[in-house]
Design a protein around this motif. Structure first.
Motif, PDB file in Angstrom:
ATOM      1  N   GLU A 147       0.830  -1.204   0.000  1.00  0.00           N
ATOM      2  CA  GLU A 147       0.000   0.000   0.000  1.00  0.00           C
ATOM      3  C   GLU A 147       0.869   1.261   0.000  1.00  0.00           C
ATOM      4  O   GLU A 147       0.589   2.220  -0.731  1.00  0.00           O
ATOM      5  CB  GLU A 147      -0.917   0.020   1.232  1.00  0.00           C
ATOM      6  CG  GLU A 147      -2.082  -0.939   1.164  1.00  0.00           C
ATOM      7  CD  GLU A 147      -2.936  -0.851   2.424  1.00  0.00           C
ATOM      8  OE1 GLU A 147      -2.903   0.211   3.104  1.00  0.00           O
ATOM      9  OE2 GLU A 147      -3.623  -1.847   2.739  1.00  0.00           O
ATOM     10  N   ASP A 189       2.513   1.592  -3.419  1.00  0.00           N
ATOM     11  CA  ASP A 189       1.535   1.944  -4.454  1.00  0.00           C
ATOM     12  C   ASP A 189       1.127   3.407  -4.363  1.00  0.00           C
ATOM     13  O   ASP A 189       1.008   4.097  -5.392  1.00  0.00           O
ATOM     14  CB  ASP A 189       0.301   1.053  -4.347  1.00  0.00           C
ATOM     15  CG  ASP A 189       0.569  -0.391  -4.776  1.00  0.00           C
ATOM     16  OD1 ASP A 189       1.624  -0.633  -5.393  1.00  0.00           O
ATOM     17  OD2 ASP A 189      -0.267  -1.261  -4.471  1.00  0.00           O
ATOM     18  N   ARG A 190       0.908   3.903  -3.145  1.00  0.00           N
ATOM     19  CA  ARG A 190       0.522   5.308  -2.968  1.00  0.00           C
ATOM     20  C   ARG A 190       1.623   6.237  -3.472  1.00  0.00           C
ATOM     21  O   ARG A 190       1.348   7.235  -4.136  1.00  0.00           O
ATOM     22  CB  ARG A 190       0.217   5.599  -1.485  1.00  0.00           C
ATOM     23  CG  ARG A 190      -1.124   5.085  -1.018  1.00  0.00           C
ATOM     24  CD  ARG A 190      -1.564   5.789   0.268  1.00  0.00           C
ATOM     25  NE  ARG A 190      -0.650   5.578   1.374  1.00  0.00           N
ATOM     26  CZ  ARG A 190      -0.782   4.627   2.289  1.00  0.00           C
ATOM     27  NH1 ARG A 190      -1.791   3.773   2.222  1.00  0.00           N
ATOM     28  NH2 ARG A 190       0.087   4.507   3.267  1.00  0.00           N
ATOM     29  N   GLN A 210       3.998   5.523  -5.670  1.00  0.00           N
ATOM     30  CA  GLN A 210       4.135   5.382  -7.123  1.00  0.00           C
ATOM     31  C   GLN A 210       3.022   6.124  -7.855  1.00  0.00           C
ATOM     32  O   GLN A 210       3.275   6.776  -8.880  1.00  0.00           O
ATOM     33  CB  GLN A 210       4.111   3.900  -7.502  1.00  0.00           C
ATOM     34  CG  GLN A 210       4.373   3.642  -8.981  1.00  0.00           C
ATOM     35  CD  GLN A 210       4.460   2.164  -9.303  1.00  0.00           C
ATOM     36  OE1 GLN A 210       4.357   1.316  -8.420  1.00  0.00           O
ATOM     37  NE2 GLN A 210       4.639   1.846 -10.568  1.00  0.00           N
ATOM     38  N   THR A 211       1.798   6.060  -7.328  1.00  0.00           N
ATOM     39  CA  THR A 211       0.666   6.765  -7.941  1.00  0.00           C
ATOM     40  C   THR A 211       0.881   8.266  -7.897  1.00  0.00           C
ATOM     41  O   THR A 211       0.633   8.974  -8.885  1.00  0.00           O
ATOM     42  CB  THR A 211      -0.641   6.399  -7.221  1.00  0.00           C
ATOM     43  OG1 THR A 211      -0.884   4.991  -7.363  1.00  0.00           O
ATOM     44  CG2 THR A 211      -1.825   7.172  -7.801  1.00  0.00           C
ATOM     45  N   LEU A 212       1.348   8.767  -6.758  1.00  0.00           N
ATOM     46  CA  LEU A 212       1.611  10.198  -6.618  1.00  0.00           C
ATOM     47  C   LEU A 212       2.695  10.646  -7.590  1.00  0.00           C
ATOM     48  O   LEU A 212       2.546  11.672  -8.284  1.00  0.00           O
ATOM     49  CB  LEU A 212       2.026  10.521  -5.181  1.00  0.00           C
ATOM     50  CG  LEU A 212       2.448  11.964  -4.907  1.00  0.00           C
ATOM     51  CD1 LEU A 212       1.309  12.941  -5.190  1.00  0.00           C
ATOM     52  CD2 LEU A 212       2.942  12.112  -3.467  1.00  0.00           C
ATOM     53  N   GLU A 219       3.555   9.313 -10.394  1.00  0.00           N
ATOM     54  CA  GLU A 219       3.037   9.269 -11.766  1.00  0.00           C
ATOM     55  C   GLU A 219       2.160  10.492 -12.059  1.00  0.00           C
ATOM     56  O   GLU A 219       2.252  11.086 -13.145  1.00  0.00           O
ATOM     57  CB  GLU A 219       2.233   7.982 -11.974  1.00  0.00           C
ATOM     58  CG  GLU A 219       1.663   7.807 -13.364  1.00  0.00           C
ATOM     59  CD  GLU A 219       2.723   7.664 -14.445  1.00  0.00           C
ATOM     60  OE1 GLU A 219       2.427   7.986 -15.614  1.00  0.00           O
ATOM     61  OE2 GLU A 219       3.842   7.219 -14.118  1.00  0.00           O
ATOM     62  N   GLU A 220       1.326  10.883 -11.102  1.00  0.00           N
ATOM     63  CA  GLU A 220       0.470  12.058 -11.284  1.00  0.00           C
ATOM     64  C   GLU A 220       1.310  13.324 -11.440  1.00  0.00           C
ATOM     65  O   GLU A 220       1.016  14.183 -12.284  1.00  0.00           O
ATOM     66  CB  GLU A 220      -0.491  12.201 -10.103  1.00  0.00           C
ATOM     67  CG  GLU A 220      -1.590  11.151 -10.059  1.00  0.00           C
ATOM     68  CD  GLU A 220      -2.542  11.356  -8.897  1.00  0.00           C
ATOM     69  OE1 GLU A 220      -2.509  12.452  -8.284  1.00  0.00           O
ATOM     70  OE2 GLU A 220      -3.323  10.431  -8.589  1.00  0.00           O
ATOM     71  N   TYR A 226      -1.535  18.814  -4.210  1.00  0.00           N
ATOM     72  CA  TYR A 226      -2.002  17.471  -3.869  1.00  0.00           C
ATOM     73  C   TYR A 226      -2.359  17.307  -2.392  1.00  0.00           C
ATOM     74  O   TYR A 226      -2.739  16.218  -1.969  1.00  0.00           O
ATOM     75  CB  TYR A 226      -0.944  16.440  -4.270  1.00  0.00           C
ATOM     76  CG  TYR A 226      -0.741  16.378  -5.770  1.00  0.00           C
ATOM     77  CD1 TYR A 226      -1.612  15.678  -6.589  1.00  0.00           C
ATOM     78  CD2 TYR A 226       0.324  17.052  -6.363  1.00  0.00           C
ATOM     79  CE1 TYR A 226      -1.432  15.626  -7.963  1.00  0.00           C
ATOM     80  CE2 TYR A 226       0.514  17.011  -7.744  1.00  0.00           C
ATOM     81  CZ  TYR A 226      -0.369  16.307  -8.537  1.00  0.00           C
ATOM     82  OH  TYR A 226      -0.194  16.261  -9.892  1.00  0.00           O
TER      83      TYR A 226
END
Length: 264
Positions: free
Chosen positions: A143, A146-147, A149-151, A153-154, A235
């Motif tokens: 988790e 993933d959080r 990596q998502t940030l 990428e954004e 963000y």
């Protein structure tokens, strides 16, 4: 900007906080630390130093840390901390010789653990930051990754930040090229013939190296800091998350634009 000493990787921070929660033993961390080169061990030592500082250790943490580390009273780091106090004594770590790195790292691990466990006990039941959540929970590690990596990428995909990131990557690449063209003076290994230089040459080389570093690193730092503030607002994240996302995005641009790493 250089190698991101003073801001460790996400994976390393996870393992250190697992140690703080008694999920990992010091043996795991010390075995990994022993495999690094002397230069990398110094970097990881200083990374840990700054993580310790972020937990705001107390002087009362020192003696339990020394006892838990099982280091002898004659250890140079333990002596320095006892002599100067925890806050001033920690600065001694920057001047440790290679022989003192392993014991310095071990003692610092336990100073971190004492300070971290105090905050963990206060925060764990209502923690919003992963650093104070239960890291033994199944799926928790993924988790966190993933959080982040998502940030990242954004942030990478955001059109309003792209030019600034490209500029930081360009500045850092130019610094790398300059460093390779005019390397700093380094000690001889003992195998090369002795070459003497004058004081004027030493001063000139030192000034030139400093000017080249400032030429690229300062504007890169200013851009990085401006982006950090903008991303925190955009963000609604904390400083730690913003910095990690920024490093990840700069690294990605370095690889794409110049086929090199931020840390080469």
């Amino acid at each position: 900007m250089g190698r991101k000493s003073f801001f460790m990787s996400l994976e390393e921070e996870i393992t250190l906080r697992q140690f703080g929660q008694d999920i990992l033993t010091d043996e795991v961390l010390l075995q990994r630390f022993a495999q690094f080169s002397d230069n990398d061990r110094h970097i990881h030592l200083m990374d840990l130093y700054f993580l310790v500082a972020s937990e705001k250790p107390l002087d009362s943490d020192l003696e339990p840390a020394i006892t838990a580390s099982s280091l002898p009273d004659t250890d140079v780091t333990a002596i320095a901390l006892r002599t100067h106090g925890l806050q001033r004594g920690l600065n001694h770590l920057a001047n440790l010789s290679e022989k003192g790195y392993e014991n310095g790292y071990k003692l610092l691990l336990y100073v971190f653990k004492m300070a971290y466990q105090r905050h963990f006990a206060q925060e764990k039941d209502h923690a919003t930051k992963w650093q104070y959540q239960d890291l033994s929970r199944p799926g928790m590690m993924q988790e966190i990754r993933d959080r982040q990596q998502t940030l990242a990428e954004e942030v990478y995909q955001h059109p309003g930040f792209r030019n600034e990131f490209l500029c930081i990557a360009k500045l850092h690449h130019a610094e790398q090229v300059a460093r390779q063209t005019h390397p700093a003076l380094t000690p001889a290994s003992g195998n090369e013939p002795t070459v003497f230089i004058t004081y004027d040459e030493m001063i000139t080389n030192g000034i030139r190296h400093f000017e080249e570093q400032e030429r690229y690193s300062r504007p890169a730092w200013l851009l990085f800091n401006a982006l950090r503030k903008a991303i925190i607002i955009q963000y609604r994240i904390d400083d730690d998350q913003a910095r990690r996302a920024l490093w990840d995005v700069v690294e990605r641009h370095m690889q794409e634009q110049y086929q090199t790493s931020l840390f080469d």
